[in-house]
Scaffold this motif. Structure first.
Motif, PDB file in Angstrom:
ATOM      1  N   UNK A  17      64.488  30.924   6.057  1.00  0.00           N
ATOM      2  CA  UNK A  17      63.713  29.766   6.116  1.00  0.00           C
ATOM      3  C   UNK A  17      64.238  28.890   4.911  1.00  0.00           C
ATOM      4  N   UNK A  18      64.109  29.715   3.539  1.00  0.00           N
ATOM      5  CA  UNK A  18      64.432  29.085   2.378  1.00  0.00           C
ATOM      6  C   UNK A  18      65.792  28.648   2.432  1.00  0.00           C
ATOM      7  N   UNK A  19      66.756  29.410   2.613  1.00  0.00           N
ATOM      8  CA  UNK A  19      68.240  29.051   2.597  1.00  0.00           C
ATOM      9  C   UNK A  19      68.280  28.143   3.591  1.00  0.00           C
ATOM     10  N   UNK A  20      68.045  28.019   4.953  1.00  0.00           N
ATOM     11  CA  UNK A  20      68.404  26.823   5.777  1.00  0.00           C
ATOM     12  C   UNK A  20      67.751  25.531   5.305  1.00  0.00           C
ATOM     13  N   UNK A  21      66.552  25.579   4.555  1.00  0.00           N
ATOM     14  CA  UNK A  21      65.904  24.267   4.229  1.00  0.00           C
ATOM     15  C   UNK A  21      66.749  23.590   3.047  1.00  0.00           C
ATOM     16  N   UNK A  22      67.213  24.470   2.235  1.00  0.00           N
ATOM     17  CA  UNK A  22      68.208  23.853   1.021  1.00  0.00           C
ATOM     18  C   UNK A  22      69.264  23.578   1.740  1.00  0.00           C
ATOM     19  N   UNK A  23      69.967  24.265   2.566  1.00  0.00           N
ATOM     20  CA  UNK A  23      71.337  23.954   2.938  1.00  0.00           C
ATOM     21  C   UNK A  23      71.182  22.527   3.712  1.00  0.00           C
ATOM     22  N   UNK A  24      70.294  22.368   4.688  1.00  0.00           N
ATOM     23  CA  UNK A  24      70.038  21.038   5.315  1.00  0.00           C
ATOM     24  C   UNK A  24      70.190  19.925   4.473  1.00  0.00           C
ATOM     25  N   UNK A  25      69.268  20.206   3.377  1.00  0.00           N
ATOM     26  CA  UNK A  25      69.179  18.996   2.423  1.00  0.00           C
ATOM     27  C   UNK A  25      70.683  18.654   1.680  1.00  0.00           C
ATOM     28  N   UNK A  26      71.381  19.915   1.348  1.00  0.00           N
ATOM     29  CA  UNK A  26      72.363  19.411   0.590  1.00  0.00           C
ATOM     30  C   UNK A  26      73.463  18.934   1.630  1.00  0.00           C
ATOM     31  N   UNK A  27      73.638  19.356   2.949  1.00  0.00           N
ATOM     32  CA  UNK A  27      74.514  18.926   3.976  1.00  0.00           C
ATOM     33  C   UNK A  27      74.224  17.358   4.318  1.00  0.00           C
ATOM     34  N   UNK A  28      73.037  17.073   4.080  1.00  0.00           N
ATOM     35  CA  UNK A  28      72.499  15.738   4.493  1.00  0.00           C
ATOM     36  C   UNK A  28      73.070  14.903   3.283  1.00  0.00           C
ATOM     37  N   UNK A  29      72.892  15.334   2.047  1.00  0.00           N
ATOM     38  CA  UNK A  29      73.491  14.548   1.054  1.00  0.00           C
ATOM     39  C   UNK A  29      74.807  14.585   0.896  1.00  0.00           C
ATOM     40  N   UNK A  30      75.492  15.555   1.357  1.00  0.00           N
ATOM     41  CA  UNK A  30      77.136  15.492   1.614  1.00  0.00           C
ATOM     42  C   UNK A  30      77.473  14.207   2.537  1.00  0.00           C
ATOM     43  N   UNK A  31      76.839  14.298   3.725  1.00  0.00           N
ATOM     44  CA  UNK A  31      77.295  13.252   4.445  1.00  0.00           C
ATOM     45  C   UNK A  31      76.972  11.936   4.221  1.00  0.00           C
ATOM     46  N   UNK A  32      75.648  11.844   3.784  1.00  0.00           N
ATOM     47  CA  UNK A  32      75.359  10.379   3.298  1.00  0.00           C
ATOM     48  C   UNK A  32      75.903   9.982   2.043  1.00  0.00           C
ATOM     49  N   UNK A  33      76.584  10.603   1.092  1.00  0.00           N
ATOM     50  CA  UNK A  33      77.266  10.199  -0.070  1.00  0.00           C
ATOM     51  C   UNK A  33      78.681  10.000   0.445  1.00  0.00           C
ATOM     52  N   UNK A  34      79.209  10.796   1.194  1.00  0.00           N
ATOM     53  CA  UNK A  34      80.767  10.436   1.579  1.00  0.00           C
ATOM     54  C   UNK A  34      80.673   9.308   2.516  1.00  0.00           C
ATOM     55  N   UNK A  35      79.794   8.911   3.187  1.00  0.00           N
ATOM     56  CA  UNK A  35      79.979   7.925   4.067  1.00  0.00           C
ATOM     57  C   UNK A  35      80.102   6.666   3.323  1.00  0.00           C
ATOM     58  N   UNK A  36      79.283   6.531   1.923  1.00  0.00           N
ATOM     59  CA  UNK A  36      79.448   5.501   1.148  1.00  0.00           C
ATOM     60  C   UNK A  36      80.570   5.422  -0.188  1.00  0.00           C
ATOM     61  N   UNK A  37      81.339   6.499  -0.161  1.00  0.00           N
ATOM     62  CA  UNK A  37      81.896   6.695  -1.062  1.00  0.00           C
ATOM     63  C   UNK A  37      83.361   5.902  -1.104  1.00  0.00           C
ATOM     64  N   UNK A  38      83.866   5.315  -2.154  1.00  0.00           N
ATOM     65  CA  UNK A  38      84.975   4.711  -2.263  1.00  0.00           C
ATOM     66  C   UNK A  38      86.240   5.754  -2.235  1.00  0.00           C
ATOM     67  N   UNK A  39      87.218   5.667  -1.233  1.00  0.00           N
ATOM     68  CA  UNK A  39      88.126   6.999  -1.289  1.00  0.00           C
ATOM     69  C   UNK A  39      89.260   6.317  -1.823  1.00  0.00           C
ATOM     70  N   UNK A  40      89.646   6.824  -2.947  1.00  0.00           N
ATOM     71  CA  UNK A  40      90.980   6.295  -3.663  1.00  0.00           C
ATOM     72  C   UNK A  40      92.009   7.141  -3.796  1.00  0.00           C
ATOM     73  N   UNK A  41      91.722   8.217  -3.399  1.00  0.00           N
ATOM     74  CA  UNK A  41      92.952   9.421  -3.341  1.00  0.00           C
ATOM     75  C   UNK A  41      93.169  10.094  -2.043  1.00  0.00           C
TER      76      UNK A  41
END
Length: 300
Positions: free
Chosen positions: A276-300
């Motif tokens: 439960x602890x692992x899945x909770x942290x993982x879901x938060x970090x995966x959500x941050x990854x998708x959210x941040x990448x969707x708004x990121x300027x890709x220059x490389x």
């Protein structure tokens, strides 16, 4: 002029918008194609060789140094996994998991998940993938699914090779338990499979951390090293007994809860809490990854 890659696939198309004939966003970057690309990477082959060779290294070490029972390591009359490593193939497989769970199995998870996006940016190919056009969410889902599949394969490879090599070296027999007693060989294999499943779930935190860092940097080693480093920091914090019950919120606190599966009566409490602890942290970090990448300027 901005060098940001902004494909039409990254935006919601209005009804009736022109698209290329046959274009389907969900069919871009197929999982099989991504899996083939990752399989051909040198680091995949190197990691497979290391994990596959570990059981043979341990067998050689026992052959040279003598078995634990011959050295009298169990003189305190308490059975542990290392003491019974050579009792059977099942015991040898469990011992390989025990000696590798704390660090070695972290490496392939961090490597496969931390290298996947950052390496594309490092090769300056990420913007071309998005210009294909591969939707950003689709790109992340494909890479994440393949990275997790390769991580699971790495965790399965070690006990499989260990079970086969251990059976050849020490015979097929019951699994002697750390608390005393034994499990029949037919029951030991499902228990070892359960251990592998729990180890995979417990490493989802490292996978998510590495994947999030991979979307934040163009340096693959930075993402991989950062995930491994922060995982080690978690292990260090778990050793600080002054934190008391706060340690129960650390994923590292539950990393060896799988030992409860090697009991005469299967215990689920620790593994459920750890998962439960692992899945909770993982879901938060995966959500941050998708959210941040969707708004990121890709220059490389």
């Amino acid at each position: 002029m901005s060098s940001t890659v902004d494909t039409e696939a990254d935006r919601v198309r209005p009804a009736g918008a022109d698209t290329a004939p046959g274009y389907r966003p969900g069919r871009t970057l197929p999982l099989l194609v991504e899996a083939r690309r990752q399989w051909k990477r040198r680091r995949t082959m190197v990691m497979a060789i290391i994990l596959g060779a570990l059981p043979f290294v341990l067998i050689a070490a026992f052959a040279i140094g003598g078995t634990p029972s011959e050295r009298g390591s169990g003189s305190n009359n308490r059975i542990n996994l290392m003491d019974t490593a050579t009792a059977s193939g099942a015991n040898f497989a469990a011992t390989c998991l025990f000696v590798s769970a704390g660090f070695l199995l972290i490496i392939p998870v961090a490597l496969f998940c931390g290298d996947t996006v950052a390496s594309e940016a490092n090769w300056a190919s990420l913007r071309y993938l998005l210009a294909a056009p591969v939707p950003r969410a689709r790109l992340l889902w494909s890479k994440l699914a393949v990275a997790l599949a390769f991580s699971l394969a790495a965790m399965v490879l070690l006990p499989l090779v260990a079970l086969a090599a251990g059976t050849a070296a020490y015979g097929w027999g019951p699994l002697e338990l750390p608390t005393g007693g034994a499990l029949a060989a037919s029951a030991a294999v499902p228990r070892i499979a359960l251990v592998v499943a729990y180890l995979f779930v417990s490493q989802l935190v490292t996978a998510a951390l590495a994947f999030w860092l991979s979307t934040k940097t163009d340096a693959p080693l930075g993402a991989v090293g950062g995930a491994v480093g922060l995982t080690i920091v978690g292990n260090v914090l778990d050793a600080v007994t002054a934190l008391g019950s706060w340690r129960e919120f650390l994923p590292a606190h539950w990393q060896f809860a799988w030992v409860d599966a090697l009991q005469p009566q299967l215990e689920w409490g620790g593994m459920v809490k750890g998962a439960a602890i692992s899945v909770t942290y993982a879901l938060i970090l995966f959500a941050l990854a998708f959210r941040g990448f969707s708004r990121k300027d890709i220059v490389s």
